[in-house]
Design a protein around this motif. Structure first.
Motif, PDB file in Angstrom:
ATOM      1  N   ILE A   9       0.828  -1.203   0.000  1.00 23.09           N
ATOM      2  CA  ILE A   9       0.000   0.000   0.000  1.00 23.09           C
ATOM      3  C   ILE A   9       0.863   1.254   0.000  1.00 23.09           C
ATOM      4  CG2 ILE A   9      -0.329   0.449   2.483  1.00 23.09           C
ATOM      5  CD1 ILE A   9      -3.050   0.311  -0.275  1.00 23.09           C
ATOM      6  N   GLY A  10       2.072   1.170   0.594  1.00 17.27           N
ATOM      7  CA  GLY A  10       2.969   2.322   0.587  1.00 17.27           C
ATOM      8  C   GLY A  10       3.433   2.676  -0.814  1.00 17.27           C
ATOM      9  N   TRP A  11       3.864   1.666  -1.581  1.00 13.93           N
ATOM     10  CA  TRP A  11       4.338   1.930  -2.947  1.00 13.93           C
ATOM     11  C   TRP A  11       3.190   2.312  -3.880  1.00 13.93           C
ATOM     12  CZ3 TRP A  11       8.778   3.451  -4.341  1.00 13.93           C
ATOM     13  CH2 TRP A  11       9.933   3.023  -3.691  1.00 13.93           C
ATOM     14  N   LEU A  12       2.015   1.705  -3.684  1.00 13.72           N
ATOM     15  CA  LEU A  12       0.866   2.094  -4.505  1.00 13.72           C
ATOM     16  C   LEU A  12       0.494   3.545  -4.255  1.00 13.72           C
ATOM     17  CD1 LEU A  12      -1.489  -1.040  -4.311  1.00 13.72           C
ATOM     18  CD2 LEU A  12      -0.226  -0.219  -6.304  1.00 13.72           C
ATOM     19  N   TYR A  13       0.536   3.968  -3.001  1.00 14.93           N
ATOM     20  CA  TYR A  13       0.200   5.345  -2.650  1.00 14.93           C
ATOM     21  C   TYR A  13       1.231   6.307  -3.232  1.00 14.93           C
ATOM     22  CZ  TYR A  13      -1.571   9.095   0.395  1.00 14.93           C
ATOM     23  OH  TYR A  13      -2.117  10.257   0.889  1.00 14.93           O
ATOM     24  N   TRP A  14       2.503   5.937  -3.142  1.00 18.88           N
ATOM     25  CA  TRP A  14       3.551   6.756  -3.737  1.00 18.88           C
ATOM     26  C   TRP A  14       3.327   6.887  -5.248  1.00 18.88           C
ATOM     27  CZ3 TRP A  14       7.210   5.698  -7.504  1.00 18.88           C
ATOM     28  CH2 TRP A  14       8.241   6.628  -7.649  1.00 18.88           C
ATOM     29  N   MET A  60       6.144   9.273   2.202  1.00 13.14           N
ATOM     30  CA  MET A  60       5.862   7.842   2.107  1.00 13.14           C
ATOM     31  C   MET A  60       7.121   7.099   1.674  1.00 13.14           C
ATOM     32  SD  MET A  60       3.757   5.458   2.653  1.00 13.14           S
ATOM     33  CE  MET A  60       2.185   6.312   2.870  1.00 13.14           C
ATOM     34  N   ALA A  61       7.870   7.673   0.732  1.00 13.52           N
ATOM     35  CA  ALA A  61       9.135   7.061   0.313  1.00 13.52           C
ATOM     36  C   ALA A  61      10.125   7.027   1.471  1.00 13.52           C
ATOM     37  CB  ALA A  61       9.724   7.845  -0.865  1.00 13.52           C
ATOM     38  N   PHE A  62      10.151   8.091   2.275  1.00 15.26           N
ATOM     39  CA  PHE A  62      11.013   8.132   3.462  1.00 15.26           C
ATOM     40  C   PHE A  62      10.651   7.001   4.421  1.00 15.26           C
ATOM     41  CE2 PHE A  62      11.303   9.381   7.920  1.00 15.26           C
ATOM     42  CZ  PHE A  62      12.646   9.663   8.052  1.00 15.26           C
ATOM     43  N   SER A  63       9.358   6.831   4.687  1.00 18.65           N
ATOM     44  CA  SER A  63       8.913   5.777   5.604  1.00 18.65           C
ATOM     45  C   SER A  63       9.254   4.391   5.066  1.00 18.65           C
ATOM     46  CB  SER A  63       7.402   5.898   5.837  1.00 18.65           C
ATOM     47  OG  SER A  63       6.931   4.872   6.693  1.00 18.65           O
ATOM     48  N   LEU A  64       9.088   4.192   3.762  1.00 22.74           N
ATOM     49  CA  LEU A  64       9.436   2.909   3.152  1.00 22.74           C
ATOM     50  C   LEU A  64      10.940   2.654   3.284  1.00 22.74           C
ATOM     51  CD1 LEU A  64       7.206   3.169  -0.049  1.00 22.74           C
ATOM     52  CD2 LEU A  64       6.956   1.443   1.745  1.00 22.74           C
ATOM     53  N   GLY A  65      11.742   3.709   3.127  1.00 24.29           N
ATOM     54  CA  GLY A  65      13.179   3.563   3.297  1.00 24.29           C
ATOM     55  C   GLY A  65      13.551   3.209   4.727  1.00 24.29           C
ATOM     56  N   GLU A  66      12.855   3.822   5.686  1.00 23.66           N
ATOM     57  CA  GLU A  66      13.101   3.527   7.096  1.00 23.66           C
ATOM     58  C   GLU A  66      12.835   2.060   7.431  1.00 23.66           C
ATOM     59  OE1 GLU A  66      12.614   6.682  10.611  1.00 23.66           O
ATOM     60  OE2 GLU A  66      10.759   6.085   9.649  1.00 23.66           O
ATOM     61  N   ALA A 119      -7.660   3.589  -8.840  1.00 28.16           N
ATOM     62  CA  ALA A 119      -8.401   2.946  -7.753  1.00 28.16           C
ATOM     63  C   ALA A 119      -7.593   2.868  -6.460  1.00 28.16           C
ATOM     64  CB  ALA A 119      -8.847   1.548  -8.176  1.00 28.16           C
ATOM     65  N   VAL A 120      -6.422   3.474  -6.439  1.00 24.24           N
ATOM     66  CA  VAL A 120      -5.560   3.382  -5.259  1.00 24.24           C
ATOM     67  C   VAL A 120      -6.240   3.957  -4.018  1.00 24.24           C
ATOM     68  CG1 VAL A 120      -3.431   4.286  -4.231  1.00 24.24           C
ATOM     69  CG2 VAL A 120      -3.382   3.271  -6.502  1.00 24.24           C
ATOM     70  N   ALA A 121      -7.025   5.034  -4.185  1.00 25.81           N
ATOM     71  CA  ALA A 121      -7.719   5.628  -3.037  1.00 25.81           C
ATOM     72  C   ALA A 121      -8.565   4.586  -2.323  1.00 25.81           C
ATOM     73  CB  ALA A 121      -8.599   6.789  -3.508  1.00 25.81           C
ATOM     74  N   LEU A 122      -9.306   3.809  -3.084  1.00 17.68           N
ATOM     75  CA  LEU A 122     -10.160   2.783  -2.488  1.00 17.68           C
ATOM     76  C   LEU A 122      -9.337   1.664  -1.862  1.00 17.68           C
ATOM     77  CD1 LEU A 122     -12.878   2.709  -5.274  1.00 17.68           C
ATOM     78  CD2 LEU A 122     -13.198   3.522  -2.949  1.00 17.68           C
TER      79      LEU A 122
END
Length: 489
Positions: free
Chosen positions: A113-118, A332-338, A390-393
């Motif tokens: 969901i993190g990469w889809l949101y990014w 979001m990219a920062f959080s994924l990197g963390e 459709a990422v929002a949903l």
């Protein structure tokens, strides 16, 4: 049976104590957002350019019944934000729902969901940059449209690179203009509807427009569902406040205020403004389709230069969306990197607490998408837009399932952190998830507005990202087992 996931406390970065003023999450980010920044981000985040630009299609599809479509989606957003607020108030983090999904459902969920949101937001960067460039070119045609898109992207990238405070300051004014404009529209239009606006041409205005011209539902009750598909994506962005809260002095208070204010924000800005539009003009007025719903409404009152006024407001909304989109994608990219789900460089910050690599990487993909929009608008770029549609949903659905699990975890480990609680848990959470699944399924039947294509392409991208997440998780598990099997000494 798998063990219950536990609440994790982010560890401090070297030389920085956890919870310090400069690094509320101990992650290198700084508490540079003031209360007024967070308040305006929370208010303005739910008002996207889609409300001004896309509402005319919804009105043409459902007539005055589009109010029910907005009310249903607005109710869903309120419930989802309540769930997200519960989790984020208990554990504020720059990854927001992605980090919560990681803890509640597993690393595969947070990764996916993190990469889809990014991906969603870097595509939005291109869409909004192009829309803003079109308006600016109309005002100053000497600069080509691609030139304006480049200028806008560079300026807002520079703003985000300076400090989180500069982002907050820009967003404070962008969102402030939106809020004032739409608030004035609701007040002026409301007075006109009830015949209380002196000097205005109100011959067409009145509550009768809700039921005349074919009735409240001129195309039948089924049009409400179609209307939902058309308006649901204009609500994306309400969750930005929970990501930004991690860079404020008091994240818990910021999340609580943003969550509690969502009801009146949706009620006033969405339902209030659309109600005014469909009361000022017959829903089937040609001017709504030709000029856009808000411009047509202002023109009907004889307000001079309505088109240019609305262009300025739309441009402000575009710039606000660009500013927040770049901020959101980079955090979001920062959080994924963390969390090890993206290159480690994404989690590095400057002395000002800015994740420079995450910002630059996000904007590079945004520039690439802008290029595709000009070079291959009907093929590559159309694919990007549809495959992120459709990422929002998907995000809202993951929030629902995360909250179902996280509530139990918080109650078991830190019940005092439940300062925001989802109403009628778990029943409203399950009802929200069911409604989202229903909307996703209904999208597959909508060929008239290309929602079926959007759904299929979005599913395809989601499956690809999920597959990568599962493979990554399996390889990580295998590597951990191999380390455990190596004899000590």
């Amino acid at each position: 049976m798998s063990s219950q996931p536990t609440l994790k406390t982010p560890e401090s970065s070297p030389g920085e104590p956890a919870g310090s003023a400069n690094s509320p999450q101990g992650s290198g980010l700084q508490a540079g957002l003031k209360n007024r920044h967070l308040s305006m981000i929370a208010i303005g985040g739910v008002i996207g350019a889609g409300l001004f630009v896309g509402s005319s299609t919804g009105i043409a599809t459902a007539g005055p019944g589009i109010l029910l479509s907005y009310a249903l989606v607005g109710t869903l957003v309120v419930l989802v934000m309540r769930m997200l607020g519960e989790m984020s108030a208990a554990n504020p983090t720059s990854g927001s729902f992605s980090a919560h999904a990681d803890r509640a459902l597993g690393p595969w969920a947070g990764f996916t969901i993190g990469w889809l949101y990014w991906f969603f937001w870097v595509v939005v960067l291109a869409v909004e940059a192009t829309a803003g460039a079109a308006i600016l070119e109309g005002w100053i045609p000497a600069v080509p449209q691609w030139g304006w898109a480049l200028i806008v992207m560079v300026v807002l990238t520079a703003t985000n690179l300076v400090s989180v405070g500069s982002y907050g300051e820009f967003e404070f004014w962008f969102a402030g203009i939106k809020v004032v404009a739409i608030g004035a529209f609701v007040v002026i239009g409301g007075l006109a509807v009830f015949g209380m606006l002196p000097g205005a041409d109100t011959d067409q205005a009145g509550l009768a427009n809700l039921t005349e011209h074919g009735g409240f539902l001129p195309h039948g009750a089924g049009a409400i569902l179609t209307g939902i598909l058309l308006v649901v994506f204009s609500f994306m962005g309400s969750e930005i406040a929970t990501l930004a809260a991690g860079e404020s002095a008091d994240p818990q208070q910021a999340v609580t205020k943003a969550t509690n204010s969502i009801i009146w924000r949706v009620g006033v800005f969405y339902l209030g403004s659309i109600f005014v539009v469909v009361c000022l003009l017959p829903w089937n007025s040609e001017s709504i389709a030709e000029d856009g719903s808000y411009v047509a409404a202002l023109n009907s009152l004889g307000i001079p230069h309505a088109g240019q006024i609305m262009n300025f407001i739309v441009l402000t909304s575009v710039l606000s969306c660009l500013n927040s989109g770049l901020y959101t994608a980079s955090r979001m990219a920062f959080s994924l990197g963390e969390r090890g789900d993206a290159p480690k460089s994404f989690a590095r910050t400057t002395r000002q607490g800015v994740p420079r690599t995450a910002i630059i990487s996000s904007v590079v993909f945004g520039f690439v998408a802008v290029f595709f929009n000009y070079k291959f608008p009907d093929s590559v770029f159309l694919f990007l837009v549809n495959s992120s549609g459709a990422v929002a949903l998907f995000v809202w659905l993951v929030i629902c399932f995360s909250q179902l699990r996280m509530r139990k975890i918080i109650q078991a480990e830190a019940p005092e952190k439940l300062v925001v609680r989802m109403w009628l848990y778990p029943y409203l959470t399950w009802a929200s998830a069911a409604l989202i699944v229903f909307v996703l399924g209904y999208m597959l039947t909508d060929t008239e507005h290309d929602r079926r294509t959007t759904m299929l392409l979005s599913l395809m991208v989601a499956v690809i990202v999920l597959t990568i997440a599962l493979v990554k998780q399996r390889l990580a598990g295998r590597a951990a087992r191999d380390r455990d099997e190596i004899p000590a000494g």
